[in-house]
Design an enzyme around this catalytic site. Structure first.
Site, PDB file in Angstrom:
ATOM      1  N   ARG A  78       6.643   2.311 -12.000  1.00 46.11           N
ATOM      2  CA  ARG A  78       6.560   3.028 -13.283  1.00 46.11           C
ATOM      3  C   ARG A  78       5.998   4.543 -12.749  1.00 46.11           C
ATOM      4  O   ARG A  78       6.691   5.230 -13.282  1.00 46.11           O
ATOM      5  CB  ARG A  78       5.477   2.628 -14.124  1.00 46.11           C
ATOM      6  CG  ARG A  78       3.900   2.768 -13.388  1.00 46.11           C
ATOM      7  CD  ARG A  78       3.058   1.624 -14.213  1.00 46.11           C
ATOM      8  NE  ARG A  78       3.273   0.363 -13.678  1.00 46.11           N
ATOM      9  CZ  ARG A  78       2.639  -0.739 -14.247  1.00 46.11           C
ATOM     10  NH1 ARG A  78       1.595  -0.472 -14.906  1.00 46.11           N
ATOM     11  NH2 ARG A  78       3.100  -2.035 -13.994  1.00 46.11           N
ATOM     12  N   LYS A 112       0.900  -7.169  -0.891  1.00 44.61           N
ATOM     13  CA  LYS A 112       1.209  -8.262  -1.630  1.00 44.61           C
ATOM     14  C   LYS A 112       1.145  -9.427  -0.687  1.00 44.61           C
ATOM     15  O   LYS A 112       1.073  -9.219   0.631  1.00 44.61           O
ATOM     16  CB  LYS A 112       2.984  -8.434  -1.894  1.00 44.61           C
ATOM     17  CG  LYS A 112       3.295  -7.481  -3.070  1.00 44.61           C
ATOM     18  CD  LYS A 112       4.937  -7.488  -3.268  1.00 44.61           C
ATOM     19  CE  LYS A 112       5.440  -6.413  -4.196  1.00 44.61           C
ATOM     20  NZ  LYS A 112       5.100  -6.913  -5.718  1.00 44.61           N
TER      21      LYS A 112
END
Length: 426
Positions: A278, A204
């Site tokens: 996920r 990020k």
């Protein structure tokens, strides 16, 4: 020091502090001037933010307040680090409000902890300890961590967390007030517990990474919801699964191009190490399914796409079980917690194709491309049974605000704990 008193009035005031704040002041505190007898929760929230901005620490509700009005004020008043005192209006709702407040403060404090202080194991222990303190006679826990996850078949949590020297953990907590060890599991709650998310090798930006301590908001939310339900008299056997890991970069971190083979045989190519939530939830959903739970709710700060779709005041709700989804949304309306449905169809499972595995964990493009939140939900649907019957996924777009908003304080919101608790208590 006496508490700052706040009261309600439907009469206009001679001096209103700001046209939109509906506030006037006296020697004891503040009066919120509402245009009618209706709840006007948003007006109350805006006023609460103004009162909090004055540096008020200790608060007392006086006069006639609806319980939802008091709750709306406190939700907006108590920001990160709140250490003050709340005195509820002297009515029949005071005990219930105090119970809600304990769950709210637990959830918010956990999310607002620094990532250095909240490792995956510390998160799991904190969640288990709080639930055990509420119901010591009815709670048992099991923690699987580090290399033990491989032996148990929980490959997703292990892969995401193996880049950190602080091991990943799967917490299974069993709340069973029935006295029957063979009682059915009525509900399972699954929470994403990424205690810090660097993005891994799909790193990020500094700005995007700054508040990634909040990426365990799902774990905090489902724990807060379970604790709230227990304090309100939950009698159903319920299991809690927290999928806890740090997503870091190291010489042992998982990499782009890796293929994970899950316990149910599904193979997943990693095309984005920042789509890690996920991957850990897949294990939690399989564990919840193995428990035989009749209904499963998972909660996660899963996608930026959900925030783009519904903003930061709503949580997004997905399900292949329309009836169950509507039940959850109805509870959200009843609890005054903003939630909104987003699309999920069986074919969303196929929206992240891979030439090397049955599916990829995302699309190899920024944010996962169009429909990213639905595609993430489609990925998760591969890991629940019965074509998704009895399963709801909540993407916590409203979980956290760094600097606060006109209606919410800085830090964690805990929006969702009442909705989920209401489902457990139905």
């Amino acid at each position: 020091m006496s508490n700052f008193q706040v009261s309600l009035s439907t009469q206009s005031a001679d001096a209103i502090w700001g046209e939109q704040t509906k506030l006037s002041f006296n020697e004891k505190g503040a009066v919120l001037h509402l245009p009618s007898e209706a709840l006007h929760l948003r007006d109350i929230q805006k006023s609460a933010r103004k009162v909090a901005g004055l540096g008020v620490k200790n608060l007392a509700f006086v006069g006639q307040w609806d319980s939802e009005q008091q709750w709306a004020f406190v939700m907006s008043f108590c920001g990160a680090g709140f250490r003050g005192d709340i005195q509820w209006a002297d009515d029949e709702h005071a005990i219930d409000l105090a119970i809600r407040f304990e769950a709210l403060q637990f959830t918010r404090k956990l999310v607002n902890e620094t990532p250095e202080d909240l490792s995956p194991e510390v998160l799991a222990v904190a969640a288990a300890s709080w639930i055990e303190s509420i119901a010591p006679d009815f709670v048992s826990t099991k923690m699987i961590k580090g290399e033990e996850l491989i032996a148990a078949g929980w490959q997703g949590i292990y892969e995401v967390g193996r880049g950190s020297c602080r091991p990943p953990v799967l917490l299974e907590l069993d709340f069973n007030p029935t006295g029957d060890a063979n009682a059915d599991v009525e509900f399972a709650l699954v929470g994403k517990g990424i205690t810090f998310d660097s993005g891994g090798y799909s790193i990020k930006s500094s700005e995007g990474m700054l508040d990634m301590k909040c990426d365990m908001g799902g774990a905090a939310t489902v724990t807060g919801a379970l604790g709230l339900a227990i304090m309100k008299g939950l009698e159903k056997r319920t299991k809690l699964f927290l999928c806890c890991a740090e997503n870091l970069i190291s010489d042992h971190a998982y990499k782009l191009g890796d293929v994970i083979t899950y316990k149910n045989g599904v193979t997943v190519e990693i095309v984005n190490t920042d789509a890690e939530g996920r991957l850990v939830l897949a294990d939690g959903l399989m564990a919840a399914t193995e428990s035989g739970a009749k209904k499963i709710i998972d909660a996660a700060t899963l996608t930026g796409a959900a925030i783009m779709a519904v903003g930061k005041e709503f949580n997004a709700v997905f399900s292949l079980d329309t009836a169950f989804q509507q039940e959850v949304l109805a509870s959200a309306v009843e609890m005054n917690e903003p939630h909104w449905p987003l699309p999920l169809m069986p074919w969303h499972q196929e929206q992240c194709p891979s030439p090397f595995a049955e599916t990829a964990n995302s699309r190899p493009m920024k944010g996962g491309g169009a429909g990213g939140a639905s595609n993430a939900a489609g990925f998760l649907s591969r890991f629940v049974a019965d074509d998704g019957k009895g399963w709801v996924h909540i993407d916590l777009a409203a979980a956290y605000n760094r600097n606060g908003t006109e209606i919410m304080p800085n830090g964690a919101s805990a929006i969702g704990i009442r909705t989920i608790a209401a489902q457990l208590l139905k």
